[in-house]
Design a protein around this motif. Structure first.
Motif, PDB file in Angstrom:
ATOM      1  N   ALA A 125       0.895  -1.404  -0.104  1.00  0.00           N
ATOM      2  CA  ALA A 125       0.090  -0.074  -0.026  1.00  0.00           C
ATOM      3  C   ALA A 125       0.805   1.188  -0.037  1.00  0.00           C
ATOM      4  N   GLU A 126       1.943   1.194   0.753  1.00  0.00           N
ATOM      5  CA  GLU A 126       2.819   2.370   0.832  1.00  0.00           C
ATOM      6  C   GLU A 126       3.502   2.498  -0.547  1.00  0.00           C
ATOM      7  N   ARG A 127       3.879   1.499  -1.113  1.00  0.00           N
ATOM      8  CA  ARG A 127       4.561   1.523  -2.251  1.00  0.00           C
ATOM      9  C   ARG A 127       3.773   2.137  -3.514  1.00  0.00           C
ATOM     10  N   GLU A 128       2.416   1.664  -3.369  1.00  0.00           N
ATOM     11  CA  GLU A 128       1.402   1.927  -4.464  1.00  0.00           C
ATOM     12  C   GLU A 128       1.081   3.773  -4.489  1.00  0.00           C
ATOM     13  N   GLU A 129       1.170   4.031  -2.946  1.00  0.00           N
ATOM     14  CA  GLU A 129       1.032   5.479  -2.791  1.00  0.00           C
ATOM     15  C   GLU A 129       1.945   6.352  -3.062  1.00  0.00           C
ATOM     16  N   MET A 130       3.346   5.986  -2.874  1.00  0.00           N
ATOM     17  CA  MET A 130       4.497   6.555  -3.157  1.00  0.00           C
ATOM     18  C   MET A 130       4.768   6.702  -5.082  1.00  0.00           C
ATOM     19  N   LEU A 131       4.178   5.529  -5.726  1.00  0.00           N
ATOM     20  CA  LEU A 131       4.196   5.528  -7.177  1.00  0.00           C
ATOM     21  C   LEU A 131       3.200   6.437  -7.791  1.00  0.00           C
ATOM     22  N   ASP A 132       2.150   6.899  -6.936  1.00  0.00           N
ATOM     23  CA  ASP A 132       1.022   7.803  -7.382  1.00  0.00           C
ATOM     24  C   ASP A 132       1.603   9.035  -7.341  1.00  0.00           C
ATOM     25  N   LYS A 133       2.323   9.274  -6.144  1.00  0.00           N
ATOM     26  CA  LYS A 133       2.885  10.508  -6.008  1.00  0.00           C
ATOM     27  C   LYS A 133       3.958  10.981  -7.127  1.00  0.00           C
ATOM     28  N   VAL A 134       4.876   9.875  -7.321  1.00  0.00           N
ATOM     29  CA  VAL A 134       5.961  10.319  -8.462  1.00  0.00           C
ATOM     30  C   VAL A 134       5.298  10.506  -9.750  1.00  0.00           C
ATOM     31  N   ILE A 135       4.400   9.667  -9.961  1.00  0.00           N
ATOM     32  CA  ILE A 135       3.646   9.779 -11.124  1.00  0.00           C
ATOM     33  C   ILE A 135       3.240  11.044 -11.392  1.00  0.00           C
ATOM     34  N   ASN A 136       2.447  11.652 -10.313  1.00  0.00           N
ATOM     35  CA  ASN A 136       1.539  12.790 -10.465  1.00  0.00           C
ATOM     36  C   ASN A 136       2.431  14.046 -10.164  1.00  0.00           C
ATOM     37  N   GLU A 137       3.839  13.901  -9.963  1.00  0.00           N
ATOM     38  CA  GLU A 137       4.460  15.150  -9.613  1.00  0.00           C
ATOM     39  C   GLU A 137       5.224  15.453 -10.954  1.00  0.00           C
ATOM     40  N   ARG A 138       5.080  17.054 -11.275  1.00  0.00           N
ATOM     41  CA  ARG A 138       5.631  17.456 -12.469  1.00  0.00           C
ATOM     42  C   ARG A 138       6.979  18.158 -12.561  1.00  0.00           C
ATOM     43  N   ASP A 139       6.914  18.738 -10.996  1.00  0.00           N
ATOM     44  CA  ASP A 139       8.111  19.540 -10.889  1.00  0.00           C
ATOM     45  C   ASP A 139       9.532  18.759 -10.731  1.00  0.00           C
ATOM     46  N   GLN A 140      10.569  19.012 -11.273  1.00  0.00           N
ATOM     47  CA  GLN A 140      11.847  18.070 -10.925  1.00  0.00           C
ATOM     48  C   GLN A 140      12.444  17.919  -9.724  1.00  0.00           C
ATOM     49  N   GLU A 141      12.312  19.448  -9.226  1.00  0.00           N
ATOM     50  CA  GLU A 141      13.032  19.468  -7.894  1.00  0.00           C
ATOM     51  C   GLU A 141      12.232  18.618  -6.827  1.00  0.00           C
ATOM     52  N   ARG A 142      10.784  19.046  -6.924  1.00  0.00           N
ATOM     53  CA  ARG A 142       9.905  18.317  -5.878  1.00  0.00           C
ATOM     54  C   ARG A 142      10.008  16.659  -6.157  1.00  0.00           C
ATOM     55  N   LEU A 143      10.316  16.246  -7.377  1.00  0.00           N
ATOM     56  CA  LEU A 143      10.162  14.684  -7.927  1.00  0.00           C
ATOM     57  C   LEU A 143      11.703  14.321  -7.122  1.00  0.00           C
ATOM     58  N   ARG A 144      12.723  14.921  -7.142  1.00  0.00           N
ATOM     59  CA  ARG A 144      14.034  14.783  -6.433  1.00  0.00           C
ATOM     60  C   ARG A 144      13.761  14.475  -5.109  1.00  0.00           C
ATOM     61  N   THR A 145      13.158  15.323  -4.568  1.00  0.00           N
ATOM     62  CA  THR A 145      12.947  15.451  -2.945  1.00  0.00           C
ATOM     63  C   THR A 145      12.116  14.381  -2.468  1.00  0.00           C
ATOM     64  N   LEU A 146      11.251  14.029  -3.503  1.00  0.00           N
ATOM     65  CA  LEU A 146      10.279  12.804  -3.004  1.00  0.00           C
ATOM     66  C   LEU A 146      10.943  11.435  -3.302  1.00  0.00           C
ATOM     67  N   ILE A 147      11.949  11.398  -4.404  1.00  0.00           N
ATOM     68  CA  ILE A 147      12.538  10.151  -4.233  1.00  0.00           C
ATOM     69  C   ILE A 147      13.513   9.884  -3.165  1.00  0.00           C
ATOM     70  N   SER A 148      14.169  11.153  -2.649  1.00  0.00           N
ATOM     71  CA  SER A 148      15.150  11.070  -1.486  1.00  0.00           C
ATOM     72  C   SER A 148      14.217  10.585  -0.437  1.00  0.00           C
ATOM     73  N   GLU A 149      13.079  11.038  -0.182  1.00  0.00           N
ATOM     74  CA  GLU A 149      12.438  10.688   1.148  1.00  0.00           C
ATOM     75  C   GLU A 149      11.823   9.240   0.986  1.00  0.00           C
ATOM     76  N   GLY A 150      11.447   8.864  -0.389  1.00  0.00           N
ATOM     77  CA  GLY A 150      10.624   7.505  -0.492  1.00  0.00           C
ATOM     78  C   GLY A 150      11.636   6.627  -1.128  1.00  0.00           C
TER      79      GLY A 150
END
Length: 439
Positions: A223-248
């Protein structure tokens, strides 16, 4: 005290000549790490700087353990020479070692060292003196062989099969053996191996838990992995994506990318080529960012390890730490803690005390540079619960919104298993608000 000399070696694999360090003695009570290397079969190994191949340096050496009055001499059978020449070598080596000791440490039992011609017989007697039976030694060898076999699994299915077939041997001794390998890799700054073995440990630990617990944890993780996947797919900003990857990052494993591949296939099957291409490009971007962050983390840990080694060598560690306070960061404390754990495992009291002292000084330096509310919170948490109200009353001027917000932030970041600490922090927050209200 170890007798160390530099020797010229020629690599048996690539024929490269190089200089290696060779120990001619092990003083087990003063240098437990050398004893551990001997037991692991890694004592006096020379690694070629060109191809990385390791080769054993065959030479006689003294083994001394003052706590057990042990004084042994290893003489390799391939040394050659007559019996008289070998006795002369043993005598010279013994004299060198005894002469290196303070007079009060020279004992009569050192005059007649027990001679060993094979490394295994020497190791067996050392372990026997430590109270470790041959049966226990054999059990460790079996666990090490099993670990090597499991680590060579080429797929998740093969890993699961091997773990299931060997369930009866995956016990505390198995995990202790695995932890030893992880600690060894960390000490040698082989961060890639340490991370790989740590991940393997987590996988094996998960597979050996009761089925109900495994299913529940697997469901939660999915469930946590699926939630993270949705966040990554919906994130369009590169810097926020980089932060998201670091946290997840812990969630972005093989299963994560399988799920992303399923999303790409679904888009293709529905005829949405634009979305399929976007997700494919996103996958490449995420992989590149992960590689970039992992490499940055490796470099950071390597630099922190070198910084810690320098601190240890300094005559005034505190002064050096203060002069280089900008290098005291999370990576430094991670390396420091790993070294403390390794020292505890080796039962090296001197190293543990020295490393703990460095940690105390480093934490103190960081605290001095921290904002007032952070320093106050640290002081309060170090104070006995019954004395905290008095301290808060003394520092009433610092009990502003920033202090309360800091405590709330800490509470929100604590995992569920730290419920006791969360409750303690809530009591502290309420106490601070009450003291502030009293004026």
């Amino acid at each position: 005290m170890s007798l160390v000399s530099a020797v010229q070696v020629r690599c048996p694999s690539c024929n490269t000549p190089f200089t290696a360090q060779m120990h001619r003695a092990i003083d087990a009570t003063k240098e437990p790490r050398l004893k551990e290397l001997l037991i692991q079969g890694r004592f006096n190994l020379a690694q070629c700087p060109q191809c990385g191949v390791q080769s054993a340096l065959s030479a006689p050496f003294i083994y001394h353990d003052a706590s057990k009055s042990l004084f042994y001499c290893f003489m390799p059978m391939n040394m050659g020479g007559s019996a008289i020449q070998q006795q002369q070598q043993i005598g010279q080596l013994t004299n060198q070692f005894v002469s290196s000791l303070p007079p009060e440490e020279r004992k009569g039992y050192m005059l007649q060292p027990k001679l060993y011609l094979t490394m295994q017989s020497l190791i067996d007697d050392i372990l026997a003196a430590d109270g470790i039976t041959k049966e226990h030694i054999e059990a460790i060898k079996q666990r090490a062989a099993l670990l090597q076999d499991i680590a060579q699994s080429q797929s998740v299915e093969e890993l699961e099969r091997k773990v299931k077939e060997s369930q009866d041997k995956i016990d505390d001794l198995f995990f202790q053996t695995l932890d030893d390998y992880i600690a060894q890799a960390q000490e040698e700054n082989d961060l890639e191996t340490a991370q790989g073995l740590s991940a393997l440990r987590d996988e094996i630990s998960l597979l050996t838990r009761p089925e109900g617990e495994i299913a529940q944890q697997a469901k939660q993780l999915a469930a946590e992995r699926e939630e993270m996947l949705d966040k990554v797919i919906n994130e369009r900003d590169q810097e926020r994506l980089r932060t998201l990857i670091s946290e997840g990052r812990p969630l972005m494993d093989y299963s994560f990318f399988l799920a992303l591949a399923d999303r790409i296939e679904t888009a293709q099957a529905s005829g949405n080529e634009i979305e399929a291409r976007r997700l494919t490009k996103l996958r490449d971007t995420v992989l590149a960012m992960i590689d970039e962050q992992d490499e940055a983390a490796r470099q950071s840990l390597m630099q922190a390890a070198e910084f810690l080694r320098t601190v240890i060598r300094e005559q005034n560690p505190e002064q050096y730490l203060r002069e280089n306070a900008d290098r005291i960061d999370d990576a430094f404390f991670a390396v420091l803690n790993a070294n403390i754990i390794e020292a505890q495992r080796r039962k090296d009291e001197n190293a543990m005390k020295a490393l703990a002292a460095i940690g105390t000084v480093a934490a103190s330096i960081l605290e001095e540079k921290a904002p007032p509310e952070v320093r106050l919170l640290n002081r309060v948490m170090r104070t006995e619960p019954e004395q905290r109200r008095a301290l808060l009353q003394e520092e009433r001027a610092l009990l502003d919104d920033r202090f309360v917000a800091l405590v709330d932030q800490m509470i929100s970041q604590l995992p569920e298993e730290n419920a006791d600490l969360a409750g303690e922090l809530r009591q502290l927050r309420d106490m601070a608000i009450d003291v502030r209200a009293q004026g």
